[in-house]
Design a protein around this motif. Structure first.
Motif, PDB file in Angstrom:
ATOM      1  N   PHE A  50       0.866  -1.172   0.000  1.00 39.56           N
ATOM      2  CA  PHE A  50       0.000   0.000   0.000  1.00 39.56           C
ATOM      3  C   PHE A  50       0.906   1.226   0.000  1.00 39.56           C
ATOM      4  CE2 PHE A  50      -2.630  -3.144   2.369  1.00 39.56           C
ATOM      5  CZ  PHE A  50      -3.633  -3.265   1.423  1.00 39.56           C
ATOM      6  N   GLU A  51       0.595   2.188  -0.877  1.00 36.11           N
ATOM      7  CA  GLU A  51       1.442   3.370  -1.036  1.00 36.11           C
ATOM      8  C   GLU A  51       0.657   4.646  -0.811  1.00 36.11           C
ATOM      9  OE1 GLU A  51       2.657   3.205  -5.112  1.00 36.11           O
ATOM     10  OE2 GLU A  51       4.242   1.761  -4.716  1.00 36.11           O
ATOM     11  N   ILE A  52       1.374   5.687  -0.405  1.00 37.04           N
ATOM     12  CA  ILE A  52       0.868   7.056  -0.426  1.00 37.04           C
ATOM     13  C   ILE A  52       1.809   7.822  -1.340  1.00 37.04           C
ATOM     14  CG2 ILE A  52       0.485   9.176   0.883  1.00 37.04           C
ATOM     15  CD1 ILE A  52      -0.141   7.459   3.317  1.00 37.04           C
ATOM     16  N   ARG A  53       1.219   8.531  -2.308  1.00 38.65           N
ATOM     17  CA  ARG A  53       2.013   9.298  -3.263  1.00 38.65           C
ATOM     18  C   ARG A  53       1.588  10.756  -3.276  1.00 38.65           C
ATOM     19  NH1 ARG A  53       5.259   6.905  -6.838  1.00 38.65           N
ATOM     20  NH2 ARG A  53       5.376   4.653  -6.744  1.00 38.65           N
ATOM     21  N   ASP A  54       2.531  11.614  -3.571  1.00 44.49           N
ATOM     22  CA  ASP A  54       2.303  13.034  -3.811  1.00 44.49           C
ATOM     23  C   ASP A  54       2.616  13.238  -5.280  1.00 44.49           C
ATOM     24  OD1 ASP A  54       2.086  15.776  -3.774  1.00 44.49           O
ATOM     25  OD2 ASP A  54       3.941  16.109  -2.665  1.00 44.49           O
ATOM     26  N   ASN A  55       1.563  13.311  -6.091  1.00 48.30           N
ATOM     27  CA  ASN A  55       1.712  13.257  -7.553  1.00 48.30           C
ATOM     28  C   ASN A  55       2.391  11.944  -7.903  1.00 48.30           C
ATOM     29  OD1 ASN A  55       0.451  15.786  -8.052  1.00 48.30           O
ATOM     30  ND2 ASN A  55       2.338  16.805  -7.434  1.00 48.30           N
ATOM     31  N   GLN A  56       3.553  11.989  -8.523  1.00 51.73           N
ATOM     32  CA  GLN A  56       4.255  10.757  -8.888  1.00 51.73           C
ATOM     33  C   GLN A  56       5.308  10.347  -7.861  1.00 51.73           C
ATOM     34  OE1 GLN A  56       3.397   8.755 -11.408  1.00 51.73           O
ATOM     35  NE2 GLN A  56       1.688  10.168 -11.710  1.00 51.73           N
ATOM     36  N   ASN A  57       5.513  11.157  -6.829  1.00 52.10           N
ATOM     37  CA  ASN A  57       6.561  10.892  -5.846  1.00 52.10           C
ATOM     38  C   ASN A  57       6.038  10.034  -4.695  1.00 52.10           C
ATOM     39  OD1 ASN A  57       8.419  12.587  -7.234  1.00 52.10           O
ATOM     40  ND2 ASN A  57       7.385  14.353  -6.333  1.00 52.10           N
ATOM     41  N   LEU A  58       6.812   9.032  -4.347  1.00 47.74           N
ATOM     42  CA  LEU A  58       6.453   8.162  -3.229  1.00 47.74           C
ATOM     43  C   LEU A  58       6.634   8.912  -1.911  1.00 47.74           C
ATOM     44  CD1 LEU A  58       5.685   5.257  -2.314  1.00 47.74           C
ATOM     45  CD2 LEU A  58       8.142   4.860  -2.057  1.00 47.74           C
ATOM     46  N   VAL A  59       5.589   8.934  -1.089  1.00 49.92           N
ATOM     47  CA  VAL A  59       5.650   9.511   0.247  1.00 49.92           C
ATOM     48  C   VAL A  59       5.964   8.405   1.247  1.00 49.92           C
ATOM     49  CG1 VAL A  59       4.292  10.604   2.078  1.00 49.92           C
ATOM     50  CG2 VAL A  59       4.106  11.427  -0.280  1.00 49.92           C
ATOM     51  N   GLY A  60       5.274   7.268   1.118  1.00 43.76           N
ATOM     52  CA  GLY A  60       5.505   6.155   2.020  1.00 43.76           C
ATOM     53  C   GLY A  60       4.783   4.911   1.553  1.00 43.76           C
ATOM     54  N   CYS A  61       5.130   3.781   2.170  1.00 43.71           N
ATOM     55  CA  CYS A  61       4.483   2.524   1.809  1.00 43.71           C
ATOM     56  C   CYS A  61       4.584   1.544   2.963  1.00 43.71           C
ATOM     57  CB  CYS A  61       5.107   1.933   0.553  1.00 43.71           C
ATOM     58  SG  CYS A  61       6.854   1.546   0.711  1.00 43.71           S
ATOM     59  N   VAL A  62       3.671   0.593   2.952  1.00 48.55           N
ATOM     60  CA  VAL A  62       3.723  -0.516   3.887  1.00 48.55           C
ATOM     61  C   VAL A  62       3.539  -1.797   3.077  1.00 48.55           C
ATOM     62  CG1 VAL A  62       1.254  -0.404   4.493  1.00 48.55           C
ATOM     63  CG2 VAL A  62       2.860  -1.491   6.064  1.00 48.55           C
ATOM     64  N   ALA A  63       4.412  -2.761   3.315  1.00 46.05           N
ATOM     65  CA  ALA A  63       4.307  -4.069   2.672  1.00 46.05           C
ATOM     66  C   ALA A  63       3.801  -5.046   3.722  1.00 46.05           C
ATOM     67  CB  ALA A  63       5.657  -4.524   2.130  1.00 46.05           C
ATOM     68  N   ILE A  64       2.712  -5.735   3.397  1.00 50.96           N
ATOM     69  CA  ILE A  64       2.123  -6.703   4.320  1.00 50.96           C
ATOM     70  C   ILE A  64       1.975  -8.039   3.618  1.00 50.96           C
ATOM     71  CG2 ILE A  64       0.898  -4.893   5.563  1.00 50.96           C
ATOM     72  CD1 ILE A  64      -1.686  -5.914   4.194  1.00 50.96           C
ATOM     73  N   GLN A  65       1.756  -9.066   4.407  1.00 47.93           N
ATOM     74  CA  GLN A  65       1.538 -10.401   3.854  1.00 47.93           C
ATOM     75  C   GLN A  65       0.612 -11.168   4.787  1.00 47.93           C
ATOM     76  OE1 GLN A  65       5.112 -12.782   3.582  1.00 47.93           O
ATOM     77  NE2 GLN A  65       4.352 -13.733   1.729  1.00 47.93           N
ATOM     78  N   ILE A  66      -0.340 -11.850   4.215  1.00 53.42           N
ATOM     79  CA  ILE A  66      -1.156 -12.761   5.015  1.00 53.42           C
ATOM     80  C   ILE A  66      -0.293 -13.993   5.271  1.00 53.42           C
ATOM     81  CG2 ILE A  66      -3.250 -14.162   5.134  1.00 53.42           C
ATOM     82  CD1 ILE A  66      -3.923 -11.232   5.067  1.00 53.42           C
ATOM     83  N   PHE A  67      -0.038 -14.261   6.530  1.00 56.77           N
ATOM     84  CA  PHE A  67       0.822 -15.371   6.919  1.00 56.77           C
ATOM     85  C   PHE A  67       0.069 -16.221   7.924  1.00 56.77           C
ATOM     86  CE2 PHE A  67       4.138 -17.304   9.545  1.00 56.77           C
ATOM     87  CZ  PHE A  67       4.943 -17.857   8.572  1.00 56.77           C
ATOM     88  N   TRP A  68      -0.341 -17.402   7.503  1.00 55.94           N
ATOM     89  CA  TRP A  68      -1.103 -18.336   8.332  1.00 55.94           C
ATOM     90  C   TRP A  68      -2.322 -17.639   8.946  1.00 55.94           C
ATOM     91  CZ3 TRP A  68      -0.597 -23.517   8.399  1.00 55.94           C
ATOM     92  CH2 TRP A  68       0.529 -24.018   7.765  1.00 55.94           C
ATOM     93  N   GLY A  69      -3.010 -16.869   8.127  1.00 61.57           N
ATOM     94  CA  GLY A  69      -4.268 -16.258   8.519  1.00 61.57           C
ATOM     95  C   GLY A  69      -4.150 -14.951   9.283  1.00 61.57           C
TER      96      GLY A  69
END
Length: 105
Positions: A8-27
């Motif tokens: 999941f990302e937050i962008r300011d126009n085309q510039n990356l502001v921040g992101c979080v990478a998640i994964q469903i792991f064993w529910g």
């Protein structure tokens, strides 16, 4: 029972502001990476990304989220979001400790 990571990302126009990478792991939701550009920190972006991850987890019927971090990274930030420390492993180089935290969803 491990799914592909989701970003999941937050962008300011085309510039990356921040992101979080998640994964469903064993529910459950594994917070793999959280990043906010330095000039956008302390503005609520990391909290907003984490809230989005929590809502995604709830929609997927996950019961908790978990994250690993080092003592010099962000254990205090995660605790402010309601994470509890489940485990601390000391003994890493330069007196560093590894934290495993979880939060009920």
């Amino acid at each position: 029972l491990k799914e592909e990571a989701i970003l999941f990302e937050i962008r300011d126009n085309q510039n990356l502001v921040g992101c979080v990478a998640i994964q469903i792991f064993w529910g459950q939701i594994h917070i793999k990476y959280l990043f906010v550009e330095e000039n956008h920190r302390a503005q609520g972006f990391a909290k907003a990304l984490m809230q989005h991850a929590f809502e995604f987890g709830k929609a997927r019927k996950c019961h908790f989220a978990f994250v690993e971090t080092m003592n010099f990274q962000a254990p205090d930030f995660y605790q402010k979001l309601g994470f509890k420390i489940d485990f601390v492993r000391d003994g890493y180089a330069k007196e560093t400790s590894f934290y495993y935290l979880s939060k009920e969803l």
